[in-house]
Design a protein around this motif. Structure first.
Motif, mmCIF file in Angstrom:
data_model
loop_
_atom_site.group_PDB
_atom_site.id
_atom_site.type_symbol
_atom_site.label_atom_id
_atom_site.label_comp_id
_atom_site.label_asym_id
_atom_site.label_seq_id
_atom_site.Cartn_x
_atom_site.Cartn_y
_atom_site.Cartn_z
ATOM 1 N N ILE A 276 -5.727 -9.441 1.667
ATOM 2 C CA ILE A 276 -5.085 -8.937 0.447
ATOM 3 C C ILE A 276 -4.660 -10.132 -0.402
ATOM 4 O O ILE A 276 -4.051 -11.072 0.106
ATOM 5 N N ASP A 277 -5.019 -10.096 -1.668
ATOM 6 C CA ASP A 277 -4.594 -11.152 -2.574
ATOM 7 C C ASP A 277 -3.084 -11.024 -2.798
ATOM 8 O O ASP A 277 -2.583 -9.915 -2.974
ATOM 9 N N THR A 278 -2.395 -12.149 -2.796
ATOM 10 C CA THR A 278 -0.925 -12.057 -2.908
ATOM 11 C C THR A 278 -0.481 -11.574 -4.295
ATOM 12 O O THR A 278 0.689 -11.271 -4.489
ATOM 13 N N THR A 279 -1.420 -11.493 -5.249
ATOM 14 C CA THR A 279 -1.045 -10.963 -6.566
ATOM 15 C C THR A 279 -1.333 -9.456 -6.670
ATOM 16 O O THR A 279 -0.990 -8.823 -7.658
ATOM 17 N N GLN A 280 -1.999 -8.897 -5.662
ATOM 18 C CA GLN A 280 -2.369 -7.471 -5.704
ATOM 19 C C GLN A 280 -1.163 -6.547 -5.561
ATOM 20 O O GLN A 280 -0.194 -6.893 -4.859
ATOM 21 N N ASN B 42 11.475 -1.751 -6.116
ATOM 22 C CA ASN B 42 12.304 -0.621 -6.519
ATOM 23 C C ASN B 42 13.420 -0.344 -5.521
ATOM 24 O O ASN B 42 13.782 0.804 -5.281
ATOM 25 N N GLY B 43 13.908 -1.391 -4.919
ATOM 26 C CA GLY B 43 15.133 -1.279 -4.136
ATOM 27 C C GLY B 43 14.955 -0.971 -2.662
ATOM 28 O O GLY B 43 15.946 -0.768 -1.960
ATOM 29 N N TYR B 44 13.722 -0.939 -2.186
ATOM 30 C CA TYR B 44 13.515 -0.657 -0.769
ATOM 31 C C TYR B 44 13.536 -1.931 0.060
ATOM 32 O O TYR B 44 13.087 -2.977 -0.393
ATOM 33 N N ASN B 45 14.033 -1.821 1.275
ATOM 34 C CA ASN B 45 13.789 -2.851 2.263
ATOM 35 C C ASN B 45 12.501 -2.439 2.979
ATOM 36 O O ASN B 45 12.293 -1.259 3.248
ATOM 37 N N THR B 46 11.607 -3.391 3.279
ATOM 38 C CA THR B 46 10.274 -3.036 3.766
ATOM 39 C C THR B 46 9.937 -3.764 5.064
ATOM 40 O O THR B 46 10.289 -4.940 5.228
ATOM 41 N N ALA B 47 9.241 -3.089 5.964
ATOM 42 C CA ALA B 47 8.872 -3.729 7.229
ATOM 43 C C ALA B 47 7.531 -3.229 7.732
ATOM 44 O O ALA B 47 7.172 -2.063 7.525
ATOM 45 N N VAL B 48 6.795 -4.122 8.387
ATOM 46 C CA VAL B 48 5.612 -3.716 9.150
ATOM 47 C C VAL B 48 5.852 -4.097 10.600
ATOM 48 O O VAL B 48 6.219 -5.237 10.905
ATOM 49 N N ILE B 49 5.663 -3.119 11.470
ATOM 50 C CA ILE B 49 5.809 -3.360 12.908
ATOM 51 C C ILE B 49 4.577 -2.775 13.579
ATOM 52 O O ILE B 49 4.289 -1.582 13.432
ATOM 53 N N GLY B 50 3.821 -3.635 14.301
ATOM 54 C CA GLY B 50 2.640 -3.139 15.004
ATOM 55 C C GLY B 50 1.386 -3.883 14.594
ATOM 56 O O GLY B 50 1.419 -5.073 14.293
ATOM 57 N N LYS B 51 0.302 -3.125 14.562
ATOM 58 C CA LYS B 51 -0.999 -3.749 14.287
ATOM 59 C C LYS B 51 -1.138 -4.144 12.824
ATOM 60 O O LYS B 51 -0.826 -3.361 11.942
ATOM 61 N N TRP B 52 -1.639 -5.348 12.574
ATOM 62 C CA TRP B 52 -1.865 -5.823 11.214
ATOM 63 C C TRP B 52 -3.359 -5.777 10.898
ATOM 64 O O TRP B 52 -3.824 -4.915 10.209
ATOM 65 N N HIS B 53 -4.137 -6.695 11.424
ATOM 66 C CA HIS B 53 -5.602 -6.739 11.263
ATOM 67 C C HIS B 53 -6.059 -6.833 9.809
ATOM 68 O O HIS B 53 -7.062 -6.229 9.417
ATOM 69 N N LEU B 54 -5.279 -7.557 9.005
ATOM 70 C CA LEU B 54 -5.673 -7.780 7.612
ATOM 71 C C LEU B 54 -5.746 -9.274 7.313
ATOM 72 O O LEU B 54 -5.713 -9.690 6.158
ATOM 73 N N GLY B 55 -5.870 -10.082 8.376
ATOM 74 C CA GLY B 55 -6.008 -11.520 8.200
ATOM 75 C C GLY B 55 -4.678 -12.209 7.955
ATOM 76 O O GLY B 55 -3.690 -11.588 7.551
ATOM 77 N N SER C 10 8.399 -8.593 9.293
ATOM 78 C CA SER C 10 7.143 -8.278 9.976
ATOM 79 C C SER C 10 7.222 -8.675 11.441
ATOM 80 O O SER C 10 7.740 -9.750 11.790
ATOM 81 N N PHE C 11 6.736 -7.782 12.272
ATOM 82 C CA PHE C 11 6.608 -8.064 13.708
ATOM 83 C C PHE C 11 5.268 -7.455 14.111
ATOM 84 O O PHE C 11 5.137 -6.246 14.260
ATOM 85 N N ILE C 12 4.256 -8.304 14.246
ATOM 86 C CA ILE C 12 2.879 -7.780 14.305
ATOM 87 C C ILE C 12 2.069 -8.385 15.444
ATOM 88 O O ILE C 12 2.420 -9.429 15.995
ATOM 89 N N MET C 13 0.957 -7.695 15.752
ATOM 90 C CA MET C 13 -0.125 -8.393 16.426
ATOM 91 C C MET C 13 -1.127 -8.712 15.317
ATOM 92 O O MET C 13 -1.343 -7.903 14.410
ATOM 93 N N ALA C 14 -1.744 -9.895 15.401
ATOM 94 C CA ALA C 14 -2.551 -10.384 14.288
ATOM 95 C C ALA C 14 -3.733 -9.474 13.984
ATOM 96 O O ALA C 14 -3.963 -9.094 12.840
ATOM 97 N N ALA C 15 -4.491 -9.117 15.022
ATOM 98 C CA ALA C 15 -5.749 -8.401 14.773
ATOM 99 C C ALA C 15 -5.791 -7.117 15.584
ATOM 100 O O ALA C 15 -5.283 -6.081 15.143
ATOM 101 N N THR C 16 -6.408 -7.183 16.766
ATOM 102 C CA THR C 16 -6.543 -5.997 17.611
ATOM 103 C C THR C 16 -6.069 -6.366 19.012
ATOM 104 O O THR C 16 -5.936 -7.546 19.333
#
Ligand code: NG6
Ligand code: CA
Length: 511
Positions: free
Chosen positions: A107-111, A121-134, A158-164
């Motif tokens: 994903i381009d960082t400008t996307q 818009n005021g949210y706190n955001t998190a990803v936990i789990g599989k990433w697999h987006l490089g 973020s707390f991820i596994m990188a790929a699979t």
């Protein structure tokens, strides 16, 4: 008297405050994506599975909106996740293919992304789990800050596994740093060559607790041979059987911490992707071997998440999406009895194909929305895609975005009886097909008709394929020759959307 008036004023004021909070809550609910890996349309009891019980997914389906024509954009992981987060069809980005663990950030960082939009818009955001987006920009150094990654495309945490689970590096990465890293035991990764003296599935089969095929036969971690080679990082290597609990603990802690502000949580469960490694608590839970048992484990994790939302008092204020990144596969590289112990279970339901396939089972997946007190329970037959979540959520928070591929179907997702998509492009391993209403057109593609080891039909054919799902949901009756006008009309509409992306992979000749 004065005192009584003061008390009344206080009561009125707090009631108003309370009301104001309620209005606010209604416009900005917490949002959770529960996203499973390779869960099939027929793997959930609410979607017809009879040999397997998924009570917590069923709870969401039966008390929310269950979509029976809901799609991932793609029949594999990386492209589906790319579309989920960016609202863009993955075939527009040539790099949106299954990525190795060393691939740069896709994903381009400008996307525009879902988390970025919500964070703005005021949210706190998190990803936990599989990433697999490089991750990174190429040549990642796993021993220092890994960037750009999820934190640079909109996630506060973020707390991820990188790929699979079957690919190195087999470590968790927290906010760009390998979790439990020890600088005296640096990590090195190589997808081509082994590091001298390091055991692989090939040279040290006695160390294995699960056998892999030649692609899954490189570095052994925790008794499981992986794709790719890894050296070092012993203290950071994950224990597969604990992965579900580790991600779930992270999820619970995040919900508890952020309960007082709107939050967006992308929970990417690793099940039932290979290697299937249920925690001992779930071994034997289904009698279907590891594949069934990890589905039971994932379902339990979802139940724990719902319980946590209830406990901290935010279930009524949380919009939950549940879906899968692609369809099911039984043999995906390891000997784990998935075929032998399947019994009467049909992971694809009555759909044709499976993971990697252009037929329906590749991309049509369980697809549920749940929001207690806001979504009237029911079933929708409308066509809807995960690519639409971005625009729909932008309308929920009243900050509409302009997006070519992501359609606003907020009302449909919130359970109203309105129309969904009129058409959709389906993608499987860089090939595309077209659904419009009940019709599906699969244009001719070169290559084998079958993934032999997996027993899954690819969708490739030298002929056009045209199916009417209204009376042929299993895609058995090819109408392309009988209905040339419909076929040509569909082909013209398909090309007007996909254009060059199709021409590059087609077996047809274009001037
Ligand atoms: C394939 C792997 C498969 C799985 C898949 C990714 C081989 C032969 N097969 O290349 O085991 O890892 O990639 O699955 O290497 S996905 O759900 O993340 O797309
Ligand atoms: Ca997947």
């Amino acid at each position: 008297m004065k005192y009584v008036l003061m008390v009344i004023a206080f009561i009125v004021l707090s009631a108003c405050n309370h009301k104001e909070k309620k209005v606010n809550e209604q416009t900005n609910p917490n949002i959770i994506f529960i996203y499973l890996d390779d869960l099939g349309y027929g793997d959930v009891s609410a979607y017809g599975a009879t040999e397997l019980e998924t009570p917590n997914m069923d709870f969401l389906a039966n008390n929310g909106r269950k979509f029976v024509n809901g799609y991932a954009t793609s029949a594999t992981c990386t492209p589906s996740r790319y579309a989920l987060l960016t609202g863009q069809y993955p075939w527009r980005n040539r790099n949106a293919k299954i990525l190795p663990g060393t691939a740069p950030l896709l994903i381009d960082t400008t996307q525009t992304t879902v988390p970025k939009m919500l964070r703005n818009n005021g949210y706190n955001t998190a990803v936990i789990g599989k990433w697999h987006l490089g991750l990174g920009t190429g040549n990642v150094d796993w021993n220092s800050h890994i960037s750009p990654g999820p934190n640079e495309v909109g996630f506060d945490y973020s707390f991820i596994m990188a790929a699979t689970q079957d690919r190195v590096p087999t470590v968790y990465i927290k906010n760009g740093y390998v979790f439990n890293h020890n600088s005296e035991d640096p990590i090195e990764i190589d997808y081509k060559n082994n590091f001298s003296g390091e055991p692989t599935g090939e040279n040290s089969p006695h160390l294995l607790k699960m056998k892999g095929d030649p692609q899954h036969n490189r570095t052994i971690v925790n008794g499981v041979p992986r794709i790719g080679h890894m050296k070092g990082g012993q203290s950071a290597r994950w224990i597969d059987e604990d992965m579900a609990d580790i991600f779930l603990d992270e999820v619970k802690a995040y919900v508890k911490k952020e309960k007082d502000q709107p939050f967006f949580l992308y929970y990417g469960l690793q099940q039932p992707h290979v290697p299937r490694t249920p925690h001992p608590r779930f071994v034997g839970a289904t009698g279907m071997g590891p594949r069934g048992d990890v589905i039971a484990e994932a379902d339990w994790c979802i139940g724990e998440l719902i319980k946590t939302l209830k406990e901290v008092g935010v279930l009524e204020n949380t919009l939950i999406f549940l879906s899968s990144d692609n369809g099911p596969v039984l043999d995906d590289g390891y000997e784990d009895d998935a075929i032998e112990k399947l019994g009467k279970h049909t992971p694809t339901g009555n759909l044709r194909g499976g993971k990697y396939s252009l037929y329906e089972a590749g991309t049509r997946v369980p697809f549920i929305t749940y929001w207690k007190g806001h979504i009237e329970p029911g079933v929708s037959t409308e066509i809807i895609s995960q690519v639409d979540w971005l625009s729909s959520l932008s309308n929920l928070i009243k900050q509409p975005v302009n997006n070519l591929d992501s359609e606003n179907h907020l009302d449909l997702l919130l359970g109203k009886s309105v129309k969904g998509r009129s058409d959709i492009i389906l993608e499987a391993t860089s090939r595309t097909a077209y659904r419009q209403g009940d019709w599906v057109l699969i244009p001719p593609y070169p290559g084998p008709k079958m993934f032999l080891t997996k027993g899954i039909e690819t969708g490739n054919s030298s002929e056009f394929q045209l199916y009417n799902l209204a009376d042929d949901i299993s895609q058995q009756n090819n109408l392309a020759e009988k209905m040339p006008e419909k076929r040509d009309e569909m082909m013209a509409a398909f090309i007007s959307i996909v254009g060059d992306a199709y021409k590059q992979t087609s077996r047809l000749k274009f001037d």
